[in-house]
Design an enzyme around this catalytic site. Sequence first.
Site: not given
Length: 768
Positions: A503, A685, A532, A726
């Site tokens: 993780i 998107h 980050e 798309k």
Amino acid sequence: MVDVLVTTAGGIEEDFTKKNLSKFALRVATQFIELDQLGAYNSNRLIPLEKCPEVRPTGVEVIRRIIGRSIIASIRKDLTKLGGNLQLCLGQKPFGKLQDIGPAFGYFVNPPKCQLIVKDRHKTKAETVFTGNNVEIVSGTRVLGSHIGDKNTCAEYRDQYVKTYTAQLQKLSRFAKTSPQNAYACLTKGVQSKMTFLSQTTPNMAQASQNIEETVQNDLIPSITGFVPKKEEREFFSLSLRQGDLNIILPDDRNRDYEWSLAVSNPLENPDTAENVQQQAIASINSEKKVVLDHKKATVQNALDEELKYATQLASGKGSSNWLDAMSLKKYNFDVTKREFRDGISLRYARPLTNTPSLCPCGKNFSTTHALHCPKGGYTQIRHNEIRDTFANIRKEVCFDVEPHLQKLDGETFSSNSTTTEDEARLDIKANGLWDYRFFRTFFDVKVFNPFAKSCPHILNDAYKCHESLKKNKYEQRIIDVEHSSFTPLVFACTRGYTSNLISAGTRETIRYLAKHNMVDVLVTTAGGIEEDFIKCLAPTFIGDFALSGRELYSKSINRIGNLLEPNINYCLFEEWLVPILDKMLEEEKSGLQKWTPSKFIHRLGREINNPSSVYYWAYKNNIPVFCPALTDGSIGDMLFFHTFKNDGGSISLDIVEDVRLMNMQAFKAINSGMIILGGGVVKHHICNANLMRNGADFSVFVNTANEFDGSDSGARPDEAISWGKIKTTADPVKVYGEASFIFPLLVAQTFFKFKNHFKNVCESTVS
């Protein structure tokens, strides 16, 4: 602001349709038109409209609704102001006129089915006004699934519904005895919603539903779970699945629903201030709900014994409640037998199973804990081997050995006494080129532990670390010194999840590999994905736990990102590094040397960081554009905000339109276009929408854990993107339902890494 507008043929036709609809709507709203000219407009037949490249039938009724809604949207404020909170009242004269002109528009009034709701003191006057219209005049009636009217009729409706609802729950209880999984889904996904709606729209419904709780506690829950819950367990079961519970709501949880519903709807009496007041009311209610929920959770948790508290911690882990939340679809093997479902509930809450033998075939006393680690019958081997084989199959392109033997020792010694020296020592999987260069070997060994075992630490993260350390102590030094390879333990609990090191690793190193070797043309990410990366170059991030207290971390100036811990000092270092760069960039903008966009901003930071461990350093080195449509949604946005005060309101301008154009043209000019999208939201998107400009991507891979049932773009399957153009209709897209930091490194290992020489040749030929 743009030199060229690019669209598809369908886009041009769509614009043509909009203009004509707008003209027609304007004429309908402002001119008198003979009814015979509106025949087609008022009909409900379907007509074929061209939807390049095919023909799609479109209902004229849809056009009528579009125009009607458009007109209402334009005059909504005037209508609201005129009608106020009496917008549903029609009046006698308009009612009579509607009877006369309605048929010409296809609307036929049926007075016996019409009801006029009035207070008792106005009933006589209403009967006089509506004499001869056959309209039923009542003091109260059912409207839109609830009740409107005086207290007496409301009480009658409420009592009748409680009886009906109780009967439904009793019927559901009988059904639950043979099919508890379906009954639970029916309760949590449907039946409870009805009561929630009524408690929000009908006064005193929450108090009246106390009678229903007796049926839920004594009949329904025992039929579903197989046991009668104690009082503290019933409170516990009313919390959400995410909190490790069953989401079977208590009547007391709905006590304030009607009060809160009134607080949201009362502002509508004053249309001028309704929107602002309503938003304030909703924010206040959400804060109150959070306080109530936090208090309830703390109270419930304090009443539980230590074993059940620990079971709750396990049950609240990521993915632990998926089997309860899923519909019992046989097609996907989600259906279980009644015993399997009830045993699953018992295991979830560390309850003893029923109808089990007193002795195990191995000769020891049988218990659930014993069954989870007893080698007799092969269960421990089966679960271990299933994980091993699944892991190996995923890596079949790079994995060349399952259960490989380690080389025999020829006098080698190790500093740790716990390192194995057995001649027949072997691990579960060996793979080439997974973490490093092509022939670098990595050994994996699977460990599945029972978190309820007495010897297991009862803090889940400590339990994972404990078993991870045991594996490393046993094998790591021998593998490094003798095999000259790396070792990765795979640690799983038999109730949920995956090892913490998988993780915490994320996908940063994998994406950096792609950028470093110039294997991608464009990167798109969020603000967190940018900042980050740079912060990790400046200071370390630490592994924590999902269950750590937010208040305690806040008091220690530590921020939690999932199970990662980011000290405030990291952001201070980030600010100290970034602000001088912002000063230089502002000077360059003012002098006319540069016009900044988010992608140019990221490119500059990649140059300034000058650190090979950074993804964006390599994106800068290889001139790979990085787009971030929501760059200000994070710490970078905070820094830009603070920077405006430092410069007397002056700030860097970031032209997002130029980035949109550059992004879309990247797709538009591409001979072939492929998308690999990890996660969802704005990034997904943005990438898909760019490929709309070229009538769809040729290749698409989505990797996320979201489903499509909430209607979000994040959970949408590739087929939805095909409907928008798309993704090409000829494409064969794939969606992988999985955790991206686990799946993506495997995907890269089997594709990009396998063909890295091809990428190298393409790059060299392009340069030459």
